[in-house]
Design a protein around this motif. Structure first.
Motif, PDB file in Angstrom:
ATOM      1  N   LEU A  21       0.815  -1.211   0.000  1.00 50.20           N
ATOM      2  CA  LEU A  21       0.000   0.000   0.000  1.00 50.20           C
ATOM      3  C   LEU A  21       0.853   1.266   0.000  1.00 50.20           C
ATOM      4  O   LEU A  21       0.412   2.320  -0.454  1.00 50.20           O
ATOM      5  CB  LEU A  21      -0.940  -0.005   1.207  1.00 50.20           C
ATOM      6  CG  LEU A  21      -2.051  -1.058   1.136  1.00 50.20           C
ATOM      7  CD1 LEU A  21      -2.731  -1.208   2.486  1.00 50.20           C
ATOM      8  CD2 LEU A  21      -3.071  -0.687   0.062  1.00 50.20           C
ATOM      9  N   GLY A  22       2.078   1.147   0.495  1.00 49.99           N
ATOM     10  CA  GLY A  22       2.990   2.294   0.458  1.00 49.99           C
ATOM     11  C   GLY A  22       3.328   2.711  -0.959  1.00 49.99           C
ATOM     12  O   GLY A  22       3.804   3.836  -1.198  1.00 49.99           O
ATOM     13  N   GLN A  23       3.057   1.810  -1.933  1.00 47.52           N
ATOM     14  CA  GLN A  23       3.352   2.106  -3.327  1.00 47.52           C
ATOM     15  C   GLN A  23       2.185   2.786  -4.049  1.00 47.52           C
ATOM     16  O   GLN A  23       2.306   3.144  -5.223  1.00 47.52           O
ATOM     17  CB  GLN A  23       3.681   0.808  -4.074  1.00 47.52           C
ATOM     18  CG  GLN A  23       4.821   0.003  -3.487  1.00 47.52           C
ATOM     19  CD  GLN A  23       4.946  -1.370  -4.142  1.00 47.52           C
ATOM     20  OE1 GLN A  23       4.476  -1.577  -5.254  1.00 47.52           O
ATOM     21  NE2 GLN A  23       5.548  -2.308  -3.430  1.00 47.52           N
ATOM     22  N   ILE A  24       1.059   2.962  -3.354  1.00 48.80           N
ATOM     23  CA  ILE A  24      -0.140   3.436  -4.047  1.00 48.80           C
ATOM     24  C   ILE A  24       0.019   4.865  -4.549  1.00 48.80           C
ATOM     25  O   ILE A  24      -0.521   5.232  -5.588  1.00 48.80           O
ATOM     26  CB  ILE A  24      -1.385   3.279  -3.148  1.00 48.80           C
ATOM     27  CG1 ILE A  24      -2.646   3.339  -4.002  1.00 48.80           C
ATOM     28  CG2 ILE A  24      -1.406   4.300  -2.016  1.00 48.80           C
ATOM     29  CD1 ILE A  24      -3.877   2.812  -3.310  1.00 48.80           C
ATOM     30  N   GLU A  25       0.763   5.665  -3.810  1.00 45.55           N
ATOM     31  CA  GLU A  25       1.130   6.988  -4.300  1.00 45.55           C
ATOM     32  C   GLU A  25       2.279   7.512  -3.447  1.00 45.55           C
ATOM     33  O   GLU A  25       2.478   7.089  -2.299  1.00 45.55           O
ATOM     34  CB  GLU A  25      -0.045   7.962  -4.268  1.00 45.55           C
ATOM     35  CG  GLU A  25      -0.429   8.479  -2.909  1.00 45.55           C
ATOM     36  CD  GLU A  25      -1.442   9.618  -2.976  1.00 45.55           C
ATOM     37  OE1 GLU A  25      -1.411  10.468  -2.074  1.00 45.55           O
ATOM     38  OE2 GLU A  25      -2.283   9.659  -3.900  1.00 45.55           O
ATOM     39  N   GLY A  27       4.375   9.416  -0.923  1.00 50.13           N
ATOM     40  CA  GLY A  27       4.043  10.092   0.322  1.00 50.13           C
ATOM     41  C   GLY A  27       2.922   9.450   1.113  1.00 50.13           C
ATOM     42  O   GLY A  27       2.567   9.940   2.187  1.00 50.13           O
ATOM     43  N   ALA A  28       2.359   8.340   0.623  1.00 51.19           N
ATOM     44  CA  ALA A  28       1.286   7.668   1.355  1.00 51.19           C
ATOM     45  C   ALA A  28       1.812   7.146   2.684  1.00 51.19           C
ATOM     46  O   ALA A  28       2.916   6.608   2.767  1.00 51.19           O
ATOM     47  CB  ALA A  28       0.718   6.524   0.529  1.00 51.19           C
ATOM     48  N   THR A  29       1.009   7.299   3.727  1.00 52.09           N
ATOM     49  CA  THR A  29       1.365   6.819   5.057  1.00 52.09           C
ATOM     50  C   THR A  29       0.450   5.646   5.413  1.00 52.09           C
ATOM     51  O   THR A  29      -0.767   5.769   5.321  1.00 52.09           O
ATOM     52  CB  THR A  29       1.193   7.928   6.114  1.00 52.09           C
ATOM     53  OG1 THR A  29       1.983   9.058   5.738  1.00 52.09           O
ATOM     54  CG2 THR A  29       1.644   7.436   7.483  1.00 52.09           C
ATOM     55  N   VAL A  30       1.054   4.528   5.807  1.00 50.66           N
ATOM     56  CA  VAL A  30       0.276   3.328   6.118  1.00 50.66           C
ATOM     57  C   VAL A  30       0.544   2.919   7.561  1.00 50.66           C
ATOM     58  O   VAL A  30       1.663   2.566   7.921  1.00 50.66           O
ATOM     59  CB  VAL A  30       0.613   2.168   5.163  1.00 50.66           C
ATOM     60  CG1 VAL A  30      -0.321   0.987   5.428  1.00 50.66           C
ATOM     61  CG2 VAL A  30       0.522   2.607   3.711  1.00 50.66           C
ATOM     62  N   PHE A  31      -0.497   2.960   8.386  1.00 52.79           N
ATOM     63  CA  PHE A  31      -0.420   2.508   9.777  1.00 52.79           C
ATOM     64  C   PHE A  31      -0.862   1.047   9.831  1.00 52.79           C
ATOM     65  O   PHE A  31      -1.491   0.545   8.904  1.00 52.79           O
ATOM     66  CB  PHE A  31      -1.324   3.361  10.666  1.00 52.79           C
ATOM     67  CG  PHE A  31      -0.853   4.775  10.858  1.00 52.79           C
ATOM     68  CD1 PHE A  31      -0.275   5.187  12.059  1.00 52.79           C
ATOM     69  CD2 PHE A  31      -0.986   5.714   9.842  1.00 52.79           C
ATOM     70  CE1 PHE A  31       0.153   6.484  12.240  1.00 52.79           C
ATOM     71  CE2 PHE A  31      -0.555   7.018  10.006  1.00 52.79           C
ATOM     72  CZ  PHE A  31       0.019   7.406  11.211  1.00 52.79           C
TER      73      PHE A  31
END
Length: 220
Positions: A21-25, A27-31
Motif C-alpha cells: 500500500l505504500g506504493q499506491i502513491e 508520500g502515502a502513510t500506512v499505519f
C-alpha cells in the motif's frame, strides 16, 4: 497525502500489505494494527484516515463486529475488507454491513492496489465474476460470535421462509402448501436460495445454515 490503516493479525500478511500500500502513491502513510482494539487506539490518536483495510478473522473482536463498530463510530470513513473468506454469503454480509469493498486475499498485488484505488475514488468494490465458493470445496468460514439474519447473506423474506421450511425437512410440495404458493414458484425460490448461499443442493444449503448461523426467528 493518503493515510491508510491495515488491521490484520498475521504479521507476515500485515507487513506485506503495508509495503504494498505504500506504493499506491508517493508520500502515502500506512499505519498497522494486529487486532481491532489496537486499531481503535490508532484511529482515536490520529487524525482522519482515507481508508481502513480490515481482516475478518481477528482475535478478540472479529471483523464483522469491528466493521459494524467502525461504520457507527466513523460513518464517513471508508472501510474495505481484505479476507481469504471470499464466498458469496460472506461478501454479501460484509457489503450489507456498510463496507466500501471486499478484496480477496487471493488477489495479486496489482489487483489489490487497483481495488483500493476504486474504493478511494468513492466506488463500492466487489470482485467481478464472484459466484461464490462451493461448500464441497471446503472453503473456510470466518468465526462469528453472533447469529446472522437471512438478509445479511442476501436472502429475501420469501427466500428465508423457503429455506427455513427446508431446514424443518418439508418437501417442495409441503412448502408450497404452507406458503400458499405453487410448487414451481417454490422451486424458483429454492434455486435463488442456493445461488445466494453458493451451494447446489438442499444438503449443502442445510450445511450452510449451520456454518453461517442463520437465524430464522423472525422469518414468519
Amino acid at each position: 497525502m493518503l493515510k491508510l490503516l491495515v488491521v490484520e493479525d498475521h504479521a507476515l500478511v500485515r507487513e506485506g500489505l503495508v509495503r504494498l500500500l505504500g506504493q499506491i502513491e508517493e508520500g502515502a502513510t500506512v499505519f498497522e494494527a494486529a487486532d481491532f482494539e489496537s486499531a481503535l487506539t490508532v484511529l482515536d490518536n490520529e487524525e482522519e484516515f482515507d481508508l481502513v483495510l480490515l481482516d475478518l478473522a481477528l482475535p478478540g473482536i472479529d471483523g464483522f463486529a469491528g466493521l459494524d463498530i467502525l461504520r457507527r463510530r466513523y460513518p464517513a470513513m471508508p472501510v474495505a475488507v481484505v479476507s481469504a473468506f471470499d464466498d458469496t454469503p460472506t461478501i454479501t454480509r460484509v457489503l450489507n454491513l456498510g463496507a466500501s469493498g471486499f478484496i480477496p486475499k487471493a488477489f495479486s498485488g496489482e489487483a489489490l492496489l487497483s481495488a483500493v484505488r476504486e474504493v478511494l475514488a468513492g466506488n463500492i468494490f466487489r470482485p467481478s465474476g464472484q459466484n461464490g465458493a462451493r461448500l464441497d470445496d471446503a472453503t473456510p468460514v470466518p468465526p462469528t460470535k453472533v447469529s446472522v439474519r437471512p438478509d445479511e447473506v442476501g436472502l429475501t423474506d420469501r427466500q428465508a421462509q423457503v429455506l427455513c421450511l427446508m431446514v424443518r425437512g418439508l418437501s417442495n410440495r409441503d412448502i408450497a402448501d404452507q406458503l400458499d404458493l405453487s410448487e414451481g414458484t417454490v422451486k424458483i425460490h429454492a434455486t435463488a436460495v442456493f445461488k445466494a448461499l453458493g451451494v447446489t443442493s438442499r444438503t449443502q444449503a442445510l450445511v450452510a445454515v449451520a456454518r453461517y448461523g442463520i437465524d430464522f426467528e423472525n422469518v414468519f
